[in-house]
Design a protein around this motif. Structure first.
Motif, PDB file in Angstrom:
ATOM      1  N   VAL A  58      46.607  70.068  35.908  1.00 51.59           N
ATOM      2  CA  VAL A  58      47.023  68.691  36.218  1.00 51.59           C
ATOM      3  C   VAL A  58      47.353  68.573  37.699  1.00 51.59           C
ATOM      4  CG1 VAL A  58      48.785  66.933  35.807  1.00 51.59           C
ATOM      5  CG2 VAL A  58      47.841  68.221  33.884  1.00 51.59           C
ATOM      6  N   GLU A  59      48.107  69.534  38.214  1.00 56.18           N
ATOM      7  CA  GLU A  59      48.459  69.502  39.637  1.00 56.18           C
ATOM      8  C   GLU A  59      47.206  69.545  40.508  1.00 56.18           C
ATOM      9  OE1 GLU A  59      51.171  68.854  41.001  1.00 56.18           O
ATOM     10  OE2 GLU A  59      52.879  69.579  39.827  1.00 56.18           O
ATOM     11  N   ASP A  60      46.274  70.397  40.130  1.00 58.05           N
ATOM     12  CA  ASP A  60      45.038  70.533  40.907  1.00 58.05           C
ATOM     13  C   ASP A  60      44.273  69.213  40.924  1.00 58.05           C
ATOM     14  OD1 ASP A  60      42.901  71.522  42.310  1.00 58.05           O
ATOM     15  OD2 ASP A  60      42.051  72.631  40.631  1.00 58.05           O
ATOM     16  N   LEU A  61      44.145  68.607  39.761  1.00 53.80           N
ATOM     17  CA  LEU A  61      43.416  67.336  39.691  1.00 53.80           C
ATOM     18  C   LEU A  61      44.129  66.245  40.484  1.00 53.80           C
ATOM     19  CD1 LEU A  61      42.329  67.482  35.942  1.00 53.80           C
ATOM     20  CD2 LEU A  61      40.815  67.554  37.919  1.00 53.80           C
ATOM     21  N   LEU A  62      45.454  66.198  40.373  1.00 57.82           N
ATOM     22  CA  LEU A  62      46.196  65.197  41.146  1.00 57.82           C
ATOM     23  C   LEU A  62      45.975  65.404  42.638  1.00 57.82           C
ATOM     24  CD1 LEU A  62      49.575  65.026  39.159  1.00 57.82           C
ATOM     25  CD2 LEU A  62      47.744  63.323  39.182  1.00 57.82           C
ATOM     26  N   ASN A  63      45.988  66.660  43.072  1.00 54.27           N
ATOM     27  CA  ASN A  63      45.735  66.930  44.491  1.00 54.27           C
ATOM     28  C   ASN A  63      44.354  66.446  44.921  1.00 54.27           C
ATOM     29  OD1 ASN A  63      48.220  68.070  44.943  1.00 54.27           O
ATOM     30  ND2 ASN A  63      47.504  70.182  44.728  1.00 54.27           N
ATOM     31  N   GLN A  64      43.429  66.478  43.988  1.00 54.95           N
ATOM     32  CA  GLN A  64      42.087  65.982  44.296  1.00 54.95           C
ATOM     33  C   GLN A  64      42.023  64.451  44.275  1.00 54.95           C
ATOM     34  OE1 GLN A  64      38.877  67.820  42.081  1.00 54.95           O
ATOM     35  NE2 GLN A  64      40.013  69.731  41.872  1.00 54.95           N
ATOM     36  N   GLY A  65      43.133  63.834  43.891  1.00 53.38           N
ATOM     37  CA  GLY A  65      43.143  62.380  43.785  1.00 53.38           C
ATOM     38  C   GLY A  65      42.624  61.879  42.458  1.00 53.38           C
ATOM     39  N   VAL A  66      42.561  62.772  41.500  1.00 50.77           N
ATOM     40  CA  VAL A  66      42.017  62.446  40.187  1.00 50.77           C
ATOM     41  C   VAL A  66      43.166  62.325  39.187  1.00 50.77           C
ATOM     42  CG1 VAL A  66      40.620  63.324  38.276  1.00 50.77           C
ATOM     43  CG2 VAL A  66      39.834  63.595  40.639  1.00 50.77           C
ATOM     44  N   THR A  67      43.148  61.264  38.396  1.00 52.29           N
ATOM     45  CA  THR A  67      44.142  61.113  37.339  1.00 52.29           C
ATOM     46  C   THR A  67      43.557  61.634  36.035  1.00 52.29           C
ATOM     47  OG1 THR A  67      45.089  59.160  38.398  1.00 52.29           O
ATOM     48  CG2 THR A  67      45.552  59.470  36.057  1.00 52.29           C
TER      49      THR A  67
END
Lengths: 284, 498
Positions: A81-90
């Motif tokens: 989840v953290e990785d995806l959020l860092n990518q700007g992805v929800t």
């Protein structure tokens, strides 16, 4: 009929972006049958081929941006989840059904129930002989089997039982089928898998208690729906949104996977548990 | 004055060090230009990668970093480099010069060039669309006309697709269609200098729609300024998070990190008011009606300019006729509203009920302070907004038949107006089955509500009349989901029998 029409329109819309070879979709092995059925019944087999491989492979594909949806038998890990959020992805979690992680032994065994501390002791090899297991009615080394580390079932099992690392006495096997075959033929064996694997052989699912004092609850539709079975779990399709979107074919499949009128019969056919009707609370 | 003094001291300290990095401090410090020798160009670097730690920057084949430990939202001084090819290598702060760089860039500079290097993207990501990079942005602003400055947008947010910028937030998008890592015209957009803060609305997506807004400080809007406006961070995380979408303003006299305007989520929870009109008043906003006959438990979002003085909130009875406004229910001040923050504003108590001496309408402003770190569990924060209720325990019924009311640590003894732990209480991912029990009693009201996912942050507003008169809304839980991005949502949960 309405659903078929919508599905046909969505599929028609994907035709222009379809590749010569179907896109390979990775994710839960537990959900292999259900997702494959959904792909076929959606008319998307020319666009998508479901490979399974374990929930971890689906999660990795989401993080790498090579998939926009991932069928998984567990929630996304906090790190993902953290990785995806860092990518700007929800990340968006869709619960498509329910399952129980079943702990089972050969059907002819006398053992009927286990508490979670004992399960933990067996899978961390603190207990290695059946004589230390109340209700087993026998002695001798315990043959303990587990799935490999890409398995979402394994992640859920470890999380719910409270295992950080399996003991060295535990043998990893590549598939749930292999575990079910082992436990159905070996009186000393114990393993776990999703509920659907029990019927692959003559296995007996055990009732599970959170403590030695119980209550001990057998996996059933009602005990999984209300999560009174301690090893109940959700089955997910995790998807990306905002910063990245699924492909057209993935969107078409997701549309059907999250349509209960389409998906519930497939969930039932694959021996999982459907959520309650929406008016009664839906997916917990 | 204190800020100016501090800025001067920081600038002086920066100038006396080899590194020459100017740390962010408000909006009044800048990279320092060098007097150029013949044959030289100028180079500086902006750290605009909100997800990354500090960097060491190497120029050429130097064995020591030219700039060391550059942190997010800081800019180096300009350095003079000989015109021609120059190699730039970026390493994590403290990494040996012999280690592989995170990114290496070769660029060619002509005599007199002035280039800002912008470090953006996500370190460690292999995803092409978001991975870490350094962009060389040649500064070629057109001369500013009197009374204006020039503004150029540099898209350092990898998550803003098809971005548009509306200076003044007046509905006119002056710069449109910027992809991640793209820049607007080198000449820059002419913007009137302003002694007051100016609103900037950001649009994104396809179709393009307004995403959020910022308040540009007047200190950045001075005549003749050449301003790089660098959107950084991502909208997928909460705006106050260091990784949240923000604007980095870098000019010749400006360095500022501007967070998004605060958002208020207005929640009427007045058990005997069918509808409530809500009005906000204050500087930078004027007076505006933000909700019309909002019903019990309905959530209205409004983004407003940050304001240390806050805003006035007037709640009127929505049961008015065509000629007269409804009776005032309450007037309250929000208190300071900070950029990057989100607030839940709950109007509770009873409308015009002097006869029964029930408490009148009160307004509570609750700042979102949920922990943002991801774990396997969602988080819940209780807000006691039932004016006629005694202190309550918010607990749950564990799964299974005939299970007992079970307390949740930290959610006991909630008197009217109280809130539980600001970072939220972790809730296991099984059906919550929430329940309310007057503290010290055994009688609980059970509600039906599912699970919290690990990403969920939920404000559980204890609302309604607990000794309801005819026509009152009875005991309710209003479950407000504080989404990272996009609008919050509210679900009114009633006991099953009602």
């Amino acid at each position: 009929m309405k659903h078929l029409v919508i599905g046909a329109l969505v599929v028609a819309g994907t035709a222009s972006v379809a590749h010569a070879d179907p896109a390979q979709l990775r994710g839960s092995d537990t959900l292999y049958g259900a997702i494959t059925d959904a792909v076929n019944q959606s008319g998307l087999s020319a666009e998508i081929q479901y490979l399974g491989g374990g929930s971890g492979t689906g999660e990795a594909a989401l993080r790498a941006g090579t998939q926009g949806i991932a069928p998984m038998s567990r929630a996304l890990s906090p790190a993902a989840v953290e990785d995806l959020l860092n990518q700007g992805v929800t990340p968006v979690a869709h619960v498509i059904g329910l399952d129980g992680v079943s702990v089972y032994v050969k059907a002819s065994e006398t053992l009927a129930q286990l508490d979670i501390p004992t399960v933990r002791a067996i899978f961390t090899c603190t207990i290695t002989d059946w004589s230390a297991v109340t209700g087993s009615g026998k002695s001798g080394p315990i043959a303990v089997f587990r799935r490999n580390d890409d398995s979402g079932t394994t992640d859920v099992f470890k999380s719910l039982v409270g295992i950080t690392a399996f003991g060295s006495c535990v043998t990893p096997l590549a598939t749930t089928v292999a575990i079910a075959e082992e436990t159905s033929t070996n009186p000393a064996a114990i393993g776990y898998s999703g509920l659907s694997a029990e019927r692959l052989g003559a296995n007996k699912p055990l009732s599970i208690g959170r403590t030695a004092a119980g209550p001990f609850v057998a996996p059933s539709t009602s005990s999984i729906r209300d999560f009174s079975y301690p090893l109940a779990r959700r089955l997910y399709v995790n998807a990306v949104s905002d910063g990245r979107t699924p492909s057209a074919a993935e969107e078409a499949l997701l549309f059907n996977l999250t349509d209960r009128s389409f998906m519930d019969p497939i969930i039932l056919a694959n021996e999982f548990v459907t959520c309650l009707p929406d008016e009664d609370g839906g997916c917990p | 004055m204190d800020r100016l003094l501090r800025s001067v001291v920081v600038s002086w300290l920066a100038c006396t060090t080899l590194v020459g990095c100017v740390e962010l401090d408000g909006a009044a410090v800048s990279g320092r230009e060098l007097g150029l020798a013949e044959g030289d160009a100028q180079l500086r670097l902006v750290h605009a990668s909100a997800t990354s730690g500090a960097f060491d920057i190497y120029l050429g084949d130097g064995e020591a970093p030219r700039w060391a430990a550059i942190t997010f939202a800081s800019v180096t001084d300009y350095v003079a480099v000989p015109a021609g090819a120059v190699q730039i290598a970026v390493r994590p702060a403290g990494a040996a010069a012999s280690t592989a760089p995170l990114f290496a860039l070769g660029t060619s500079l002509a005599e007199g060039d002035r280039v800002t290097l912008v470090a953006d993207g996500v370190v460690g990501s292999s995803v092409e669309a978001v991975k870490f990079r350094v962009q060389a942005v040649a500064e070629a602003f057109a001369p500013a006309e009197p009374g204006t400055l020039r503004v150029r947008f540099v898209q350092a947010s990898h998550a803003l697709q098809n971005a548009g910028y509306d200076v003044g937030a007046d509905g006119t998008v002056e710069v449109a269609g910027l992809a991640p890592f793209a820049t607007s015209e080198p000449a820059g957009l002419a913007v009137p200098a302003s002694p007051k803060p100016v609103q900037l609305a950001v649009h994104a997506g396809t179709p393009n729609r307004r995403l959020t807004a910022f308040t540009l400080p007047a200190t950045a809007l001075t005549e003749g300024e050449e301003l790089l406006v660098i959107p950084t961070g991502v909208p997928a995380v909460v705006p106050r998070d260091p990784r949240g979408l923000a604007l980095l303003l870098v000019g010749r006299g400006t360095l500022a990190l501007v967070r998004q305007n605060p958002t208020l989520y207005l929640l009427p929870a007045i058990p005997n008011a069918a509808g409530v009109d809500l009005h906000l008043f204050g500087a930078l906003l004027g007076g505006v009606q933000v909700a019309d006959e909002a019903g019990f438990g309905s959530l209205t979002a409004v983004q407003v300019p940050a304001n240390r003085s806050g805003y006035g909130l007037l709640a009127l009875d929505g049961a008015a006729d065509a000629d007269t406004a409804g009776a005032p229910l309450a007037f309250a001040l929000t208190g300071t509203l900070e950029a990057g923050e989100r607030y839940l504003v709950v109007a509770s108590g009873f409308r015009g009920d002097c006869a029964s001496a029930r408490p009148g309408v009160q307004v509570a402003v609750i700042r979102d302070q949920f922990a943002t770190a991801q774990t396997a569990s969602g988080r819940l924060r209780a807000v006691a907004a039932a004016a006629d209720a005694p202190a309550l325990d918010l607990g749950r019924f564990p799964p299974g038949d005939n299970t007992p009311f079970t307390s949740i640590a930290g959610l006991d003894g909630l008197a009217y107006g109280a809130t539980s732990l600001a970072e939220g209480t972790e809730i296991p991912a099984v059906p919550l089955n929430p329940a309310l029990r007057p503290t010290g009693t055994d009688t609980a009201i059970r509600f039906r509500f599912g699970s919290l996912a690990s990403v969920d942050r939920v404000l559980a507003v204890i609302a309604g009349a607990h000794a309801p008169a005819a026509g009152d809304v009875g005991p309710r839980l209003v479950m407000v989901k504080a989404a990272n991005s996009g609008a919050w949502t509210a679900q009114v949960v009633a006991p099953p029998q009602q």
